[in-house]
Design an enzyme around this catalytic site. Structure first.
Site, PDB file in Angstrom:
ATOM      1  CB  ALA A  58      -0.911  -0.008   1.220  1.00 20.75           C
ATOM      2  CG  ASP A  61      -3.441   2.909  -7.315  1.00 20.43           C
ATOM      3  OD1 ASP A  61      -3.914   4.056  -7.222  1.00 20.43           O
ATOM      4  OD2 ASP A  61      -3.877   2.051  -8.099  1.00 20.43           O
ATOM      5  CG  ASN A 107       5.721   8.067   3.524  1.00 15.92           C
ATOM      6  OD1 ASN A 107       4.647   8.526   3.917  1.00 15.92           O
ATOM      7  ND2 ASN A 107       6.113   6.824   3.804  1.00 15.92           N
ATOM      8  NE  ARG A 108       7.551  16.248   6.351  1.00 19.72           N
ATOM      9  CZ  ARG A 108       8.860  16.463   6.196  1.00 19.72           C
ATOM     10  NH1 ARG A 108       9.745  15.553   6.617  1.00 19.72           N
ATOM     11  NH2 ARG A 108       9.297  17.565   5.611  1.00 19.72           N
ATOM     12  CG  PHE A 111      -3.483   7.608   6.413  1.00 17.07           C
ATOM     13  CD1 PHE A 111      -2.481   6.784   5.940  1.00 17.07           C
ATOM     14  CD2 PHE A 111      -4.136   7.240   7.582  1.00 17.07           C
ATOM     15  CE1 PHE A 111      -2.131   5.619   6.612  1.00 17.07           C
ATOM     16  CE2 PHE A 111      -3.807   6.077   8.263  1.00 17.07           C
ATOM     17  CZ  PHE A 111      -2.797   5.266   7.776  1.00 17.07           C
ATOM     18  CB  SER A 169       0.786   5.030   9.018  1.00 13.81           C
ATOM     19  OG  SER A 169       1.322   6.266   8.571  1.00 13.81           O
ATOM     20  CG  ASN A 171       4.057   9.470   8.048  1.00 13.72           C
ATOM     21  OD1 ASN A 171       5.029   9.908   8.666  1.00 13.72           O
ATOM     22  ND2 ASN A 171       4.183   8.635   7.022  1.00 13.72           N
ATOM     23  CB  THR A 172      -2.078   9.151  11.353  1.00  7.95           C
ATOM     24  OG1 THR A 172      -2.276   9.239   9.934  1.00  7.95           O
ATOM     25  CG2 THR A 172      -3.345   9.598  12.056  1.00  7.95           C
ATOM     26  CE  LYS A 205       2.473  -2.125   5.603  1.00  6.73           C
ATOM     27  NZ  LYS A 205       2.381  -1.555   4.248  1.00  6.73           N
ATOM     28  CG  ASN A 234       3.588   0.917   7.832  1.00  9.96           C
ATOM     29  OD1 ASN A 234       4.152   1.637   7.004  1.00  9.96           O
ATOM     30  ND2 ASN A 234       2.292   0.991   8.070  1.00  9.96           N
ATOM     31  N   GLY A 256      12.680   1.051   2.337  1.00 10.66           N
ATOM     32  CA  GLY A 256      13.760   0.692   1.430  1.00 10.66           C
ATOM     33  C   GLY A 256      14.819  -0.154   2.103  1.00 10.66           C
ATOM     34  CE1 TYR A 306       5.843   3.659  -3.803  1.00  9.57           C
ATOM     35  CE2 TYR A 306       4.812   3.763  -1.668  1.00  9.57           C
ATOM     36  CZ  TYR A 306       5.197   4.373  -2.840  1.00  9.57           C
ATOM     37  OH  TYR A 306       4.913   5.695  -3.049  1.00  9.57           O
ATOM     38  CB  SER A 307      10.854   1.885  -0.966  1.00  5.03           C
ATOM     39  OG  SER A 307       9.943   2.472  -0.064  1.00  5.03           O
TER      40      SER A 307
END
Length: 344
Positions: A58, A61, A107-108, A111, A169, A171-172, A205, A234, A256, A306-307
């Site tokens: 995830a 996309d 990344n930050r 969502f 995540s 970032n929240t 996750k 994650n 990564g 992904y990365s």
């Protein structure tokens, strides 16, 4: 050559702009009408029939815009999202950073997505033959985050092939607190009541930064509430000492190659605690067929990436599939299932 040229061009564009261009291009590609690269790679996971065990994680996309094009790259399954009940803009830009010297990304994003209604509409028009999962998140300003996950399950029931409850995540603010046992029991109890009746698997996750004791608690909760599996893992909030990029101090989740040791350790602990009772998907630092096989042999039934696409380009997926098949045969395996857990 086209793959290499596309990767070269996108790496010279600001990261989030490159991301949007990639999704736009992939959205124009039709779903593949070809057989899996190698029958050896077909496998089953939590009742899902995968043409191969290499999936998209995830984050790429978020709004399910490019499902056919992503499958055409060779992915056996595609996880879209994270999607939240209401649209949200995410964190201020810049919020996505390449670390080329480290083969990493920070990344930050926060969502950023168009919300459940837009996501559901695209799943209604999804291309045939593509396995699609919905990664569910919670709105940043939600007063009841567990209710947000329930809303996602109910709205997307019958539209997604599986669901992932993303509580990891970084970032929240406060989201990772849902991995604590009391909060997790409340969340998973409500998820259990809202599970789709069509039997679509539900995964959790988790973060790679958990202690051994926290992993045991999470696995215990997942088993108690009869989840189908875990995705491990994650992005990390840690910053290894050997990072070389000037962007290494940016806030956000690191993914990564530098994530690889943490993700491996977490997978090992999860596999030990799960005792074969949960399906496991490995993610974090997977960029080769060799690494995919290591994670499978550690106990994962499938892997996600992904990365690595950012640094290696879209041709990476089929390169991983080819190498994975070759290595499986060289080690005497005739199915993916035979290899799962053989490194324990």
């Amino acid at each position: 050559m086209l793959d290499a040229a596309a990767a070269w061009a996108l790496r010279r564009v600001e990261p989030e702009t490159a991301h949007r261009l990639a999704i736009a291009g992939l959205s124009l590609m039709p779903a593949p009408a070809v057989a899996p690269p190698d029958p050896l790679l077909a496998t089953e996971l939590a009742g899902l029939h995968l043409p191969n065990p290499v999936g998209l994680a995830a984050g790429l996309d978020k709004d399910a815009r490019a499902l056919g094009g992503l499958a055409r790259l060779g992915f056996g399954f595609v996880e879209a999202g994270s999607v939240t009940p209401r649209p949200q803009a995410g964190n201020p830009r810049p919020r996505l950073f390449r670390l080329p010297e480290d083969q990493a990304v920070i990344n930050r994003m926060g969502f950023n997505n168009a919300g459940l209604e837009a996501f559901a509409g695209r799943l209604d028009r999804r291309p045939a033959g593509v396995l699609v999962g919905a990664n569910l998140g919670a709105n940043k300003d939600s007063e009841d985050r567990a209710a947000d996950y329930v809303a996602g399950l109910r709205r997307l029931a019958g539209k997604a092939d599986w669901f992932t409850i993303n509580v990891s995540s970084p970032n929240t603010p406060g989201l990772r607190a849902l991995q604590g046992r009391d909060a997790l029991d409340d969340l998973l109890g409500r998820v259990a009541e809202a599970r789709p009746t069509d039997g679509a698997p539900v995964f959790l996750k988790i973060a790679p930064d958990l202690t051994d004791a926290e992993i045991v608690e999470i696995v215990g909760a997942a088993r108690a509430w009869k989840l189908d599996g875990l995705i491990v893992s994650n992005t990390t909030i840690a910053r290894p000492d050997d990072l070389r990029s000037a962007r290494a101090a940016e806030m956000g989740g690191l993914s990564g190659a530098p994530l690889r040791p943490l993700a491996r350790r977490a997978l090992q602990r999860v596999a030990e605690a799960a005792e074969g009772q949960l399906a496991l998907i490995a993610a974090g630092g997977i960029d080769s067929g060799a690494e995919a096989l290591v994670r499978i042999r550690m106990g994962a039934g499938a892997v996600q990436l992904y990365s690595a696409l950012v640094h290696h380009g879209p041709g990476l997926v089929r390169a991983i599939l080819s190498e994975l098949a070759d290595r499986l045969r060289a080690e005497g395996f005739t199915t993916i299932a035979q290899a799962v857990g053989t490194l324990r």
